[in-house]
Structures are given as C-alpha cells and as structure tokens.
Write an enzyme that holds these catalytic residues in place. Structure first.
Site, PDB file in Angstrom:
ATOM      1  N   THR A  86      43.571  31.628  43.052  1.00  0.00           N
ATOM      2  CA  THR A  86      44.927  30.929  42.315  1.00  0.00           C
ATOM      3  C   THR A  86      44.028  30.192  41.106  1.00  0.00           C
ATOM      4  O   THR A  86      43.700  28.874  41.136  1.00  0.00           O
ATOM      5  CB  THR A  86      45.238  29.776  43.306  1.00  0.00           C
ATOM      6  OG1 THR A  86      43.909  29.177  43.920  1.00  0.00           O
ATOM      7  CG2 THR A  86      46.086  30.113  44.261  1.00  0.00           C
ATOM      8  N   THR A 122      43.847  28.330  47.993  1.00  0.00           N
ATOM      9  CA  THR A 122      44.067  26.773  47.574  1.00  0.00           C
ATOM     10  C   THR A 122      45.291  26.739  46.777  1.00  0.00           C
ATOM     11  O   THR A 122      45.217  27.307  45.635  1.00  0.00           O
ATOM     12  CB  THR A 122      42.644  26.261  46.762  1.00  0.00           C
ATOM     13  OG1 THR A 122      41.774  26.659  47.738  1.00  0.00           O
ATOM     14  CG2 THR A 122      42.841  24.806  46.573  1.00  0.00           C
ATOM     15  N   PHE A 252      25.788  16.226  48.877  1.00  0.00           N
ATOM     16  CA  PHE A 252      26.439  16.359  47.456  1.00  0.00           C
ATOM     17  C   PHE A 252      26.149  15.043  46.340  1.00  0.00           C
ATOM     18  O   PHE A 252      26.804  14.391  45.719  1.00  0.00           O
ATOM     19  CB  PHE A 252      27.986  16.363  47.505  1.00  0.00           C
ATOM     20  CG  PHE A 252      28.460  17.693  47.961  1.00  0.00           C
ATOM     21  CD1 PHE A 252      28.183  18.190  49.226  1.00  0.00           C
ATOM     22  CD2 PHE A 252      28.852  18.350  46.598  1.00  0.00           C
ATOM     23  CE1 PHE A 252      28.831  19.630  49.303  1.00  0.00           C
ATOM     24  CE2 PHE A 252      29.426  19.635  46.908  1.00  0.00           C
ATOM     25  CZ  PHE A 252      29.239  20.238  48.303  1.00  0.00           C
ATOM     26  N   LEU A 253      24.742  14.774  46.673  1.00  0.00           N
ATOM     27  CA  LEU A 253      24.122  13.561  45.973  1.00  0.00           C
ATOM     28  C   LEU A 253      22.917  14.046  45.052  1.00  0.00           C
ATOM     29  O   LEU A 253      21.846  13.590  44.970  1.00  0.00           O
ATOM     30  CB  LEU A 253      23.721  12.353  46.734  1.00  0.00           C
ATOM     31  CG  LEU A 253      24.865  11.445  47.205  1.00  0.00           C
ATOM     32  CD1 LEU A 253      24.435  10.319  47.945  1.00  0.00           C
ATOM     33  CD2 LEU A 253      25.677  10.821  46.112  1.00  0.00           C
ATOM     34  N   CYS A 263      35.513  27.104  42.462  1.00  0.00           N
ATOM     35  CA  CYS A 263      36.595  26.073  42.982  1.00  0.00           C
ATOM     36  C   CYS A 263      36.664  24.754  42.168  1.00  0.00           C
ATOM     37  O   CYS A 263      37.821  24.236  41.993  1.00  0.00           O
ATOM     38  CB  CYS A 263      36.501  25.771  44.435  1.00  0.00           C
ATOM     39  SG  CYS A 263      36.840  27.350  45.620  1.00  0.00           S
ATOM     40  N   LYS A 324      25.646  28.828  41.803  1.00  0.00           N
ATOM     41  CA  LYS A 324      24.499  28.182  42.756  1.00  0.00           C
ATOM     42  C   LYS A 324      24.146  29.422  43.509  1.00  0.00           C
ATOM     43  O   LYS A 324      24.141  30.460  43.514  1.00  0.00           O
ATOM     44  CB  LYS A 324      25.327  27.488  43.736  1.00  0.00           C
ATOM     45  CG  LYS A 324      26.276  28.215  44.556  1.00  0.00           C
ATOM     46  CD  LYS A 324      26.684  27.158  45.884  1.00  0.00           C
ATOM     47  CE  LYS A 324      27.876  27.825  46.691  1.00  0.00           C
ATOM     48  NZ  LYS A 324      28.267  27.105  47.764  1.00  0.00           N
TER      49      LYS A 324
HETATM   50  N1  NAD Z   1      35.366  31.291  46.722  1.00  0.00           N
HETATM   51  C1  NAD Z   1      35.494  30.169  47.365  1.00  0.00           C
HETATM   52  O1  NAD Z   1      34.296  29.824  47.597  1.00  0.00           O
HETATM   53  C2  NAD Z   1      36.506  29.649  47.960  1.00  0.00           C
HETATM   54  C3  NAD Z   1      36.550  28.499  48.962  1.00  0.00           C
HETATM   55  C4  NAD Z   1      37.644  28.149  49.487  1.00  0.00           C
HETATM   56  C5  NAD Z   1      38.999  28.657  49.071  1.00  0.00           C
HETATM   57  N2  NAD Z   1      39.075  29.409  47.954  1.00  0.00           N
HETATM   58  C6  NAD Z   1      40.347  29.736  47.566  1.00  0.00           C
HETATM   59  O2  NAD Z   1      40.700  30.951  48.288  1.00  0.00           O
HETATM   60  C7  NAD Z   1      41.464  31.664  47.242  1.00  0.00           C
HETATM   61  C8  NAD Z   1      40.723  33.025  47.007  1.00  0.00           C
HETATM   62  O3  NAD Z   1      39.598  32.693  46.462  1.00  0.00           O
HETATM   63  P1  NAD Z   1      38.449  34.084  46.154  1.00  0.00           P
HETATM   64  O4  NAD Z   1      37.165  33.214  45.672  1.00  0.00           O
HETATM   65  O5  NAD Z   1      38.333  34.718  47.554  1.00  0.00           O
HETATM   66  O6  NAD Z   1      39.041  34.874  44.982  1.00  0.00           O
HETATM   67  P2  NAD Z   1      38.895  36.211  44.632  1.00  0.00           P
HETATM   68  O7  NAD Z   1      39.174  36.509  42.994  1.00  0.00           O
HETATM   69  O8  NAD Z   1      37.442  36.635  45.024  1.00  0.00           O
HETATM   70  O9  NAD Z   1      39.701  37.204  45.601  1.00  0.00           O
HETATM   71  C9  NAD Z   1      41.112  37.216  45.301  1.00  0.00           C
HETATM   72  C10 NAD Z   1      41.359  38.901  45.724  1.00  0.00           C
HETATM   73  O10 NAD Z   1      42.927  38.811  45.872  1.00  0.00           O
HETATM   74  C11 NAD Z   1      43.209  40.075  45.302  1.00  0.00           C
HETATM   75  N3  NAD Z   1      44.859  40.245  45.038  1.00  0.00           N
HETATM   76  C12 NAD Z   1      45.286  39.406  44.269  1.00  0.00           C
HETATM   77  N4  NAD Z   1      46.829  39.659  44.319  1.00  0.00           N
HETATM   78  C13 NAD Z   1      46.949  40.523  45.235  1.00  0.00           C
HETATM   79  C14 NAD Z   1      48.079  41.132  45.917  1.00  0.00           C
HETATM   80  N5  NAD Z   1      49.463  41.077  45.761  1.00  0.00           N
HETATM   81  N6  NAD Z   1      47.830  42.104  47.123  1.00  0.00           N
HETATM   82  C15 NAD Z   1      46.509  42.147  47.524  1.00  0.00           C
HETATM   83  N7  NAD Z   1      45.617  41.680  46.910  1.00  0.00           N
HETATM   84  C16 NAD Z   1      45.697  40.842  45.792  1.00  0.00           C
HETATM   85  C17 NAD Z   1      42.433  40.440  44.184  1.00  0.00           C
HETATM   86  O11 NAD Z   1      42.400  41.509  43.783  1.00  0.00           O
HETATM   87  C18 NAD Z   1      41.021  39.803  44.540  1.00  0.00           C
HETATM   88  O12 NAD Z   1      40.262  40.889  45.055  1.00  0.00           O
HETATM   89  C19 NAD Z   1      41.810  30.886  45.767  1.00  0.00           C
HETATM   90  O13 NAD Z   1      42.650  29.984  46.065  1.00  0.00           O
HETATM   91  C20 NAD Z   1      40.540  29.928  45.973  1.00  0.00           C
HETATM   92  O14 NAD Z   1      40.761  28.633  45.553  1.00  0.00           O
HETATM   93  C21 NAD Z   1      37.934  29.885  47.438  1.00  0.00           C
END
Ligand code: NAD
Length: 447
Positions: A86, A122, A252-253, A263, A324
């Site tokens: 997202t 998210t 976080f300080l 994120c 990080k």
């Molecule tokens: N990365 C983090 O540390 C973290 C932590 C908490 C929450 N989030 C949230 O989780 C969500 C995912 O984040 P991420 O870091 O894993 O993203 P990312 O980009 O690593 O992974 C997303 C994956 O979804 C796939 N995708 C997109 N549309 C698709 C579909 N229709 N069918 C199948 N696969 C599809 C993409 O190819 C990609 O591999 C976000 O909303 C992010 O804000 C991320």
C-alpha cells in the site's frame, strides 16, 4: 485450517511462514513470477534473519507452498489474507489501494464456501468496508466476512515479532469471523498474548495511530538531539532520563538521520491525508512529516560540513545504505536523500552495505559499491555511518586511519563514543552529544 496469503513480500512471506509454523496449511501467492520461482527453488527473495530455515522446514513438512495462481490458493481456504503493498499514491500521499482492491476482486471470483477475507496490509480507515463492497459487487452470492488484522512486525526481527507479538489486533464483526481468527492465532492464546477484538474501523485506525506515534517519538528525540548540541547536553542521557519514566518508555528514543523504511514515511503521509479528508487534521503528524523530510537534508549538510563545506575532489566512504540493520529494504532509506546530496556537493562516494547493495544499485547511481567496509574506506577523506549494522560497531580504528587520507568520521547512528574517537585521533561528529568530544553532561546513568 487452510489459508491463502495474497502478496509474498516482507509481510506476506513472514506471516505465511509463521502461520505454517503454527500448524496452519498456507499457500503464499504472488503475481511476481520470479519471486515465486525463487521460493519454489528454496531461495528467499528478501533478507530477513531466520526466514530461510523457517520456510525450508515448513515446506518440507508440507504446510507451506508458493504459487502465482491466486484462484487455486483461495478456493476452499478458511481465510484469505491480503498482504499486498500500500505505497504512497504518487503525488498526494494517500495510500495507493489499487493492489488491495485488485486482490479483493480476484479473491471474490475464486471464493468457495464461507471465507474470511483479512486485510493484513496497512490500510486507511474505511478500506475494509470498501473491500466488503467490492466482494459483494463481484460475487453477490458469496458467503464471507471481512476482517482487519494489521501487522506490527519489524523487518530485521520479523519472525520473533510475529511469533511473540506485544498484541494482536483483530477487527471482526461476526462470531463466525472471530472464531476463525481465534483458530488461526490459537498458539498465541497459549502464550497469553493480548488479543484485542474490535470493529473494522478501529482496527485500521490502531495501526496508523501506532506507526505515527512511533514516528513522532523518533522525531521528538531528533529535535531534542539538535537542542542538546546547542545546550551542551548529552541526548543519550536525556533519552535514558526520560525513558526510565514508564509513561514514556525507553524505546524509539534513539536520535539519528530521520525515520525511513517501508512504513513510517508512507503511513504518516497517509494518515495526514485521511485526517484532512475527514475534516479532523492531525497537525502534530503534519509537523512530524515536515521535520523528518528536512532532517535528511540537514544530515547531508552535516557530512558536507565535516568535509570542509565543499566535497569537490573528496571521497566519502558511506557505511550502511538500508534504512536499518538486518534488512535489505531500501524503501525511503535516509541514504536515498543523503547520498545524492553528497554527490551534488562534488563527492566521490564509495559505499558498502552487508545486504542491501543489490536493491541500492537499482536506486542509487554514480557511486562505487564496495566489497567490504574497509574496501569502502580506501583513500577516503571522510567516513559517514548511515546504518548501524553490528559489523560497523567495532571497526579496527587504526586500520581505518591507515586507509583514509584524513581520520574524519560522521556517525549518524551514534555507535561510537565521542571520547574514544577523540583518543583515537578522529575528528568525530555524531548526533546530539556534547562538544568538545565526550564531555559527560552529568553523572553516568546506572543501567
Ligand atoms: N514491511 C514491513 O515491515 C511492514 C510491517 C507491517 C505492515 N506492513 C504493511 O504490509 C503491507 C505489505 O508490505 P510489504 O513490505 O510486505 O510489501 P512488499 O512490496 O514487500 O510485498 C507486497 C507483495 O504483494 C505482491 N502483490 C501485489 N498485488 C498482488 C496481487 N493482486 N496478487 C498477488 N500478489 C500481489 C507484490 O508482487 C509484492 O511481492 C503494506 O501495506 C505495509 O504497509 C509492512
């Protein structure tokens, strides 16, 4: 129980692997064919400590598999998790929900029997209701509930965060949906993890409120660090002094070059947008966004100043590029602002990061990627630490001095002690600590 995880990125792959470890049968789906091919070959497409072993053992046990065929994974699943990206919508900061809505439509077409559709991505408040509408419009006959189950894992410690979370938040509005979610998280009930059930909107809001609060906490200590420099105070002692108050907390300080990563930058922007759209602006977060953006430039200026104000003809060794340690994730890493500013100031940049250089190469041109930290320092006039990887914490300072033309270090993560660096003969700049080097603002704090 059987689930499908749509999106096999940092969150989907870790969550899928952890659920399979909990005993659930999991199919991870991604439309990125090369990612799925690699996973099928036993390769892990991201760097996350421990993930290779967890994936391998669950694949071997027959509980975890990978596919590009969403329909196959969804049909007959008890729950389908949406864990797609997202990102910020280009230009305006709203979350781009096209991947979520696209996935919802595909899921609707393949659903079969009662299915819980869970948003793990998210997503701004109101998205779950929209997902409900999309599924209903695509498949008027579908038997389903939409649940919000935001993820709080941190890259670098993602497996432990998923397996031993501080809490699990579930926005579910029917008994049937709550029952399925309880079943999936049964293992966490056994270790008495707090599980908060609420409605869809509240669950969605909790995730943004948590992330923006943490971003604000980091931004607060960064501003206090700047003030400490002017006032002759030591920000680390200040952080301890306030953090020991349970109402504030120690985490976080830690001051640094500004928050980055996959994120906080996008989530702060998205909440600012949502709040404005709903007519209830979050001015505190608007300010946080503004301060953080300016901070990255200020940190580049700090490095340039340590090099005498003009870096033409000078070589800067940059240690750390990922946002990080313990991840290869380069999304919104401070290095993406700082390194171009150094190049702009005329520097030649030699960089090293233990895991993120393949990603960095796609985003940062015009720099030399080196084989090791010491390789990066060869002939450098200035050394800048941007990410606090463990291997940078105990550099052989005599060797560093030998390799560099001048012993000048800018440590944006405060991993060295000013007094020690002065003793080692370095011109040393860090963040929020007293000047001249190492003067303790007050007595040592007993930990
Ligand atoms: N990365 C983090 O540390 C973290 C932590 C908490 C929450 N989030 C949230 O989780 C969500 C995912 O984040 P991420 O870091 O894993 O993203 P990312 O980009 O690593 O992974 C997303 C994956 O979804 C796939 N995708 C997109 N549309 C698709 C579909 N229709 N069918 C199948 N696969 C599809 C993409 O190819 C990609 O591999 C976000 O909303 C992010 O804000 C991320």
């Amino acid at each position: 129980m059987r689930i499908a995880m749509i999106g096999t990125g940092y969150v989907g792959l870790v969550s899928g692997a952890c659920f399979s470890e909990f005993g659930v049968t999991v199919t991870c789906v991604d439309k990125d064919e090369s990612k799925i091919e690699r996973l099928k070959r036993g390769e892990i497409p991201i760097y996350e400590p421990g993930l290779d072993k967890l994936v391998a053992s669950n694949v071997a046990a027959g509980r975890l598999e990978f596919t590009t065929e969403l329909a196959e994974a969804v049909t007959g699943a008890d729950a389908v998790f949406i864990a797609v990206g997202t990102p910020s919508r280009r230009g305006d900061g709203h979350a781009d929900l096209s991947y979520v809505y696209g996935a919802a439509e595909e899921i609707a077409r393949a659903m079969d029997g009662y299915t819980v559709v869970v948003t793990k991505s998210t997503v701004p408040v109101g998205t779950g209701r929209e997902v409900e509408k999309i599924i209903r419009a695509t498949r008027p006959d579908a038997d389903f509930d939409v649940v919000s189950n935001p993820e709080f894992l941190r890259e670098g410690s993602a497996i432990n965060d998923f397996m031993r979370p501080d809490r699990v938040v579930i926005g579910a509005e029917t008994d049937r949906a709550r029952e399925v979610m309880r079943g999936l998280y049964r293992v966490l009930y056994l270790i008495e993890t707090p599980i908060l059930f609420t409605n869809l909107e509240t669950s969605e809001m909790i995730k943004y409120a948590a992330n923006t609060f943490l971003a604000a906490k980091i931004t607060f200590i960064n501003e206090v660090a700047d003030l400490c420099e002017k006032a002759g105070a030591d920000v680390h002692d200040v952080a301890k002094g306030i953090g020991l108050d349970n109402r504030i907390g120690r985490k976080f300080l830690h001051p640094g070059p500004g928050y980055g990563g996959s994120c906080f930058p996008k989530d702060t922007l998205a909440l600012v947008r949502t709040a404005r759209d709903l007519g209830s602006p979050l001015r505190i977060i608007e300010t946080v966004v503004d301060i953080n953006a300016k901070r990255k430039k200020a940190m580049a200026d700090r490095i340039i100043a340590a090099g005498g104000g003009d870096l033409s003809g000078k070589t800067v060794a940059v240690l750390g590029l990922a946002f990080k340690p313990n991840t290869d994730d380069m999304r919104d890493a401070p290095a993406l602002d700082i390194v171009p500013a150094l190049l702009e100031a005329g520097a030649t940049v030699r960089a090293f990061d233990p895991e993120s250089m393949d990603e960095a190469k796609k985003l940062l041109d015009g720099i030399t990627y080196c084989d090791s930290a010491y390789d990066a320092m060869e002939g450098a006039d200035l050394l800048a630490i941007l990410t606090e990887w463990n291997e940078f914490r105990s550099l052989d300072l005599a060797r560093v001095k030998d390799l560099m033309t001048e012993p000048v270090m800018v440590d944006l993560r405060n991993i060295y002690e000013p007094a020690m660096m002065a003793e080692a003969g370095f011109a040393y700049t860090s963040v929020g600590r007293p000047w001249p080097y190492g003067r303790k603002a007050s007595g040592a704090v007993e930990d």
